[in-house]
Design a protein around this motif. Sequence first.
Motif, mmCIF file in Angstrom:
data_model
loop_
_atom_site.group_PDB
_atom_site.id
_atom_site.type_symbol
_atom_site.label_atom_id
_atom_site.label_comp_id
_atom_site.label_asym_id
_atom_site.label_seq_id
_atom_site.Cartn_x
_atom_site.Cartn_y
_atom_site.Cartn_z
ATOM 1 N N GLN A 325 0.813 -1.209 0.000
ATOM 2 C CA GLN A 325 0.000 0.000 0.000
ATOM 3 C C GLN A 325 0.853 1.269 0.000
ATOM 4 O O GLN A 325 0.338 2.360 -0.300
ATOM 5 N N ALA A 326 2.122 1.128 0.323
ATOM 6 C CA ALA A 326 3.001 2.297 0.396
ATOM 7 C C ALA A 326 4.166 2.230 -0.582
ATOM 8 O O ALA A 326 4.852 3.229 -0.788
ATOM 9 N N ALA A 327 4.383 1.067 -1.207
ATOM 10 C CA ALA A 327 5.547 0.892 -2.076
ATOM 11 C C ALA A 327 5.552 1.857 -3.252
ATOM 12 O O ALA A 327 6.620 2.224 -3.766
ATOM 13 N N LEU A 329 5.246 4.855 -3.324
ATOM 14 C CA LEU A 329 5.915 6.107 -2.988
ATOM 15 C C LEU A 329 7.343 6.141 -3.505
ATOM 16 O O LEU A 329 7.911 7.220 -3.720
ATOM 17 N N LEU A 330 7.932 4.956 -3.712
ATOM 18 C CA LEU A 330 9.314 4.903 -4.218
ATOM 19 C C LEU A 330 9.444 5.554 -5.584
ATOM 20 O O LEU A 330 10.506 6.059 -5.947
ATOM 21 N N ASP A 331 8.375 5.568 -6.349
ATOM 22 C CA ASP A 331 8.420 6.183 -7.674
ATOM 23 C C ASP A 331 8.457 7.706 -7.586
ATOM 24 O O ASP A 331 8.852 8.379 -8.543
ATOM 25 N N LYS A 332 8.042 8.255 -6.443
ATOM 26 C CA LYS A 332 8.013 9.702 -6.271
ATOM 27 C C LYS A 332 9.258 10.232 -5.568
ATOM 28 O O LYS A 332 9.657 11.379 -5.772
ATOM 29 N N ALA A 333 9.863 9.380 -4.738
ATOM 30 C CA ALA A 333 10.999 9.826 -3.934
ATOM 31 C C ALA A 333 12.307 9.732 -4.720
ATOM 32 O O ALA A 333 12.463 8.901 -5.606
ATOM 33 N N GLU A 334 13.239 10.593 -4.354
ATOM 34 C CA GLU A 334 14.570 10.587 -4.959
ATOM 35 C C GLU A 334 15.615 10.841 -3.888
ATOM 36 O O GLU A 334 15.320 11.379 -2.827
ATOM 37 N N LYS A 338 14.471 8.791 -0.857
ATOM 38 C CA LYS A 338 14.244 7.424 -1.333
ATOM 39 C C LYS A 338 14.975 6.415 -0.458
ATOM 40 O O LYS A 338 14.437 5.351 -0.118
ATOM 41 N N ARG A 339 16.192 6.749 -0.082
ATOM 42 C CA ARG A 339 16.957 5.844 0.789
ATOM 43 C C ARG A 339 16.281 5.696 2.151
ATOM 44 O O ARG A 339 16.182 4.595 2.699
ATOM 45 N N ASP A 340 15.822 6.831 2.698
ATOM 46 C CA ASP A 340 15.126 6.772 3.986
ATOM 47 C C ASP A 340 13.836 5.964 3.874
ATOM 48 O O ASP A 340 13.472 5.212 4.789
ATOM 49 N N LEU A 341 13.135 6.118 2.750
ATOM 50 C CA LEU A 341 11.885 5.398 2.549
ATOM 51 C C LEU A 341 12.134 3.894 2.452
ATOM 52 O O LEU A 341 11.374 3.097 3.020
ATOM 53 N N LEU A 342 13.195 3.518 1.768
ATOM 54 C CA LEU A 342 13.530 2.094 1.681
ATOM 55 C C LEU A 342 13.790 1.506 3.068
ATOM 56 O O LEU A 342 13.402 0.373 3.357
ATOM 57 N N ALA A 351 7.809 -7.267 4.717
ATOM 58 C CA ALA A 351 8.903 -6.825 3.851
ATOM 59 C C ALA A 351 9.603 -7.989 3.160
ATOM 60 O O ALA A 351 10.005 -7.888 1.994
ATOM 61 N N LYS A 352 9.736 -9.113 3.858
ATOM 62 C CA LYS A 352 10.444 -10.251 3.271
ATOM 63 C C LYS A 352 9.712 -10.818 2.052
ATOM 64 O O LYS A 352 10.323 -11.514 1.231
ATOM 65 N N GLU A 353 8.444 -10.522 1.952
ATOM 66 C CA GLU A 353 7.670 -11.018 0.808
ATOM 67 C C GLU A 353 7.870 -10.156 -0.434
ATOM 68 O O GLU A 353 7.363 -10.492 -1.511
ATOM 69 N N HIS A 354 8.616 -9.053 -0.302
ATOM 70 C CA HIS A 354 8.798 -8.128 -1.422
ATOM 71 C C HIS A 354 10.270 -7.750 -1.574
ATOM 72 O O HIS A 354 10.605 -6.576 -1.767
#
Length: 362
Positions: A325-327, A329-334, A338-342, A351-354
């Motif tokens: 539901q939040a993944a 957001l990675l397309d918007k962050a740089e 982006k590193r903090d979001l990861l 998380a282990k499922e993705h």
Amino acid sequence: MSNTFPIEELRSLLEKARAADAELKQFGAEHHKYQWNPLASLKEIEEFEQETGISLPDGYRNFLLQAGDGGAGPFYGLFSLAQVKGWLSWQVEPGETPYLAPETDPDSLKDLGDRDHDWRRGCIPIESQGDTYFTYLLVAGPDRGRVVYIEYERSWIFFPREPDFLSWYTRWLREVAAGYDMGWFGIFLDGDEETLRKHYIQADTEDERLLTIDSMDKFPVLSDASCAFIREILGEWDAKEDVGSLPNLVYRTDPALYEQFLEKRWETGLFDRVVYELYHTPADREELAVRWHERILEQLSKLSPETYCIAIPLLQIGGGVKLEQAAFLLDKAEGREKRDLLYDLGRFPDAKEHLEIWLDFL
């Protein structure tokens, strides 16, 4: 030596301050413990003035002679004259106009360290605020006698509003004695509750009104009159981006009103600001996160990347959110966002499922 120097008033205020902060909770109090150093002698002061070529402003000079050679003061306390000399690594040049003034842009000072004249001319250091922050005293120019806060790398300059050292120092004693939570002393306005309420009404700019609101957060307990005042002005700030300490004051006035205020701000579309205020709430963050979980999730795509680092933890605290539901957001962050979001996404239970998300990033 001045016969009008208010030494008895200062002694009385110092005793009251020491009693009010008996547990030494004010910033820097554990260092100076509300004790003045032994007095400076007239000979020591005259030698200092001769060595530096300056004449110390009367208020500061008389303080050294009649109160103490440093000691109890804002932040970590006032330097002794010996410490002033130890930190004074530049020529004061009292005959030249100081570069530091209330209107000085810090950027204008960036290159002065490489020229003939130092950007600190006209000043002496009188205390440390910690790290690279200091308090200076202007000893030359049109602002002679005023204190100024500086960051040593010239990223920040701030002039408290007090016109001279003695006014600034006396205010510090008064506010400690009153039990105020001053934060970074001198940044906000002087005055009791009634004074600040009147100042807000008379202020002719939004910035000055906001500064007044921030200044009211120093009071340990708000009077009924101040609580009524907060209720009265609240509607003026529903749609404002920056509301400073107002959420704290509203919560202290009425916790139910506090959440109503956040809801009105949310309705105006201030999603980033409300998420920030929820994350830094004076209330129970976990309870708020549960109540606001769905609303944050619904508007997640409208948040700025700078807000992701606090929105995701709120969603996790609120419970029930999945990484998928939040993944997006990675397309918007740089960059850093982006590193903090990861990192934050990696703390999701699923998380282990993705793992492909992190593999793609690598």
